[in-house]
Structures are given as structure tokens and as C-alpha cells.
Design a protein around this motif. Structure first.
Motif, PDB file in Angstrom:
ATOM      1  N   GLY A  43      11.652   7.244  37.028  1.00 59.56           N
ATOM      2  CA  GLY A  43      11.919   5.816  37.024  1.00 59.56           C
ATOM      3  C   GLY A  43      13.009   5.461  36.030  1.00 59.56           C
ATOM      4  N   GLU A  44      13.174   4.182  35.838  1.00 55.23           N
ATOM      5  CA  GLU A  44      14.251   3.701  34.970  1.00 55.23           C
ATOM      6  C   GLU A  44      13.897   3.712  33.498  1.00 55.23           C
ATOM      7  OE1 GLU A  44      17.504   2.919  35.615  1.00 55.23           O
ATOM      8  OE2 GLU A  44      16.956   3.888  37.492  1.00 55.23           O
ATOM      9  N   SER A  45      12.618   3.548  33.172  1.00 56.47           N
ATOM     10  CA  SER A  45      12.246   3.556  31.759  1.00 56.47           C
ATOM     11  C   SER A  45      10.819   4.063  31.623  1.00 56.47           C
ATOM     12  CB  SER A  45      12.357   2.153  31.153  1.00 56.47           C
ATOM     13  OG  SER A  45      11.508   1.252  31.828  1.00 56.47           O
ATOM     14  N   SER A  46      10.543   4.603  30.463  1.00 52.89           N
ATOM     15  CA  SER A  46       9.226   5.143  30.175  1.00 52.89           C
ATOM     16  C   SER A  46       8.277   4.008  29.811  1.00 52.89           C
ATOM     17  CB  SER A  46       9.338   6.117  29.001  1.00 52.89           C
ATOM     18  OG  SER A  46       8.073   6.603  28.646  1.00 52.89           O
ATOM     19  N   PRO A  47       7.089   3.982  30.400  1.00 52.12           N
ATOM     20  CA  PRO A  47       6.124   2.954  29.996  1.00 52.12           C
ATOM     21  C   PRO A  47       5.669   3.208  28.565  1.00 52.12           C
ATOM     22  CG  PRO A  47       5.086   4.527  31.456  1.00 52.12           C
ATOM     23  CD  PRO A  47       6.543   4.886  31.406  1.00 52.12           C
ATOM     24  N   LEU A  48       5.177   2.181  27.939  1.00 55.54           N
ATOM     25  CA  LEU A  48       4.701   2.315  26.557  1.00 55.54           C
ATOM     26  C   LEU A  48       3.246   2.770  26.542  1.00 55.54           C
ATOM     27  CD1 LEU A  48       6.268  -0.871  24.946  1.00 55.54           C
ATOM     28  CD2 LEU A  48       7.181   1.458  25.028  1.00 55.54           C
ATOM     29  N   THR A  49       2.916   3.562  25.534  1.00 53.04           N
ATOM     30  CA  THR A  49       1.529   3.988  25.336  1.00 53.04           C
ATOM     31  C   THR A  49       0.759   2.846  24.681  1.00 53.04           C
ATOM     32  OG1 THR A  49       1.958   4.872  23.146  1.00 53.04           O
ATOM     33  CG2 THR A  49       2.266   6.387  25.014  1.00 53.04           C
ATOM     34  N   ALA A  50      -0.538   3.046  24.504  1.00 48.59           N
ATOM     35  CA  ALA A  50      -1.377   2.027  23.867  1.00 48.59           C
ATOM     36  C   ALA A  50      -0.898   1.700  22.460  1.00 48.59           C
ATOM     37  CB  ALA A  50      -2.829   2.488  23.844  1.00 48.59           C
ATOM     38  N   SER A  51      -0.266   2.671  21.798  1.00 44.26           N
ATOM     39  CA  SER A  51       0.219   2.437  20.438  1.00 44.26           C
ATOM     40  C   SER A  51       1.610   1.799  20.417  1.00 44.26           C
ATOM     41  CB  SER A  51       0.241   3.745  19.657  1.00 44.26           C
ATOM     42  OG  SER A  51       1.206   4.619  20.223  1.00 44.26           O
ATOM     43  N   GLY A  52       2.197   1.599  21.587  1.00 45.23           N
ATOM     44  CA  GLY A  52       3.514   0.982  21.657  1.00 45.23           C
ATOM     45  C   GLY A  52       4.675   1.952  21.681  1.00 45.23           C
ATOM     46  N   ALA A  53       4.380   3.247  21.615  1.00 52.21           N
ATOM     47  CA  ALA A  53       5.435   4.265  21.663  1.00 52.21           C
ATOM     48  C   ALA A  53       5.766   4.576  23.127  1.00 52.21           C
ATOM     49  CB  ALA A  53       4.963   5.527  20.961  1.00 52.21           C
ATOM     50  N   PRO A  54       6.996   4.997  23.395  1.00 51.65           N
ATOM     51  CA  PRO A  54       7.325   5.379  24.773  1.00 51.65           C
ATOM     52  C   PRO A  54       6.494   6.583  25.218  1.00 51.65           C
ATOM     53  CG  PRO A  54       9.313   5.101  23.468  1.00 51.65           C
ATOM     54  CD  PRO A  54       8.156   5.040  22.518  1.00 51.65           C
ATOM     55  N   HIS A  55       6.050   6.554  26.441  1.00 53.76           N
ATOM     56  CA  HIS A  55       5.301   7.660  27.031  1.00 53.76           C
ATOM     57  C   HIS A  55       6.229   8.869  27.163  1.00 53.76           C
ATOM     58  CE1 HIS A  55       2.762   9.849  29.862  1.00 53.76           C
ATOM     59  NE2 HIS A  55       3.786   9.926  30.686  1.00 53.76           N
TER      60      HIS A  55
END
Length: 85
Positions: A43-55
Motif C-alpha cells: 500500500g501507500e503507507s504503513s498503518p500505525l501500531t497501538a503505540s503510534g509507531a509505523p507498522h
């Protein structure tokens, strides 16, 4: 771009080039090929993890290419799997 000319170029270079490379490698008896694809297959961007960091993408993540570049890289991956698995 996302126009027909860009799509044709990405297909010619990423899929056709990969096909040519793997054909030459097989003909030469090469035992291993390392293929580096692109995060764009996810995809175009990595979703964020629960901690707010990129997956951090892994091979287990679902593919969701958007646009001709990501689609052509995924097509090249499929070509390699079909030829090398």
C-alpha cells in the motif's frame, strides 16, 4: 503517474525485466536469486501500531498495491514464485 503509458512502462521494466533476469539465471544454472521488491506492494503507507509507531511490514501482511508501480512489483513477485517455487 497512473496513466496508460506509465502502467506500460512499469510492467515492461518490473515484470518484463524480472522475467528476462530469471530466464537468464535459469539458463546459466544459477541456484539462488535474491529479489528485492518494494513496500508499495502493501500500500501507500504503513498503518500505525497501538503505540503510534509505523507498522513494520512482514511477508505475512496482506498485499494492497495502489498504482501501477506497486501493482507491477507484485506481478513480478508472482512471476518469481511461479517460476522458482
Amino acid at each position: 503517474g497512473d496513466d496508460a503509458a506509465a502502467r506500460a512502462d512499469f510492467t515492461r521494466i518490473n515484470v518484463g525485466g524480472t522475467r528476462s533476469l530469471i530466464d537468464a539465471a535459469c539458463a546459466a544454472g544459477v541456484a539462488h536469486v535474491v529479489y528485492v521488491s518494494s513496500a508499495k506492494v502493501f500500500g501507500e503507507s504503513s498503518p500505525l501500531t497501538a503505540s503510534g509507531a509505523p507498522h513494520a511490514w512482514t511477508a505475512a501482511d496482506p498485499v494492497q498495491p495502489r498504482g501501477p508501480y506497486g501493482e507491477s512489483k507484485l506481478a513480478a513477485e508472482h512471476l518469481l514464485r511461479a517460476r522458482c517455487d
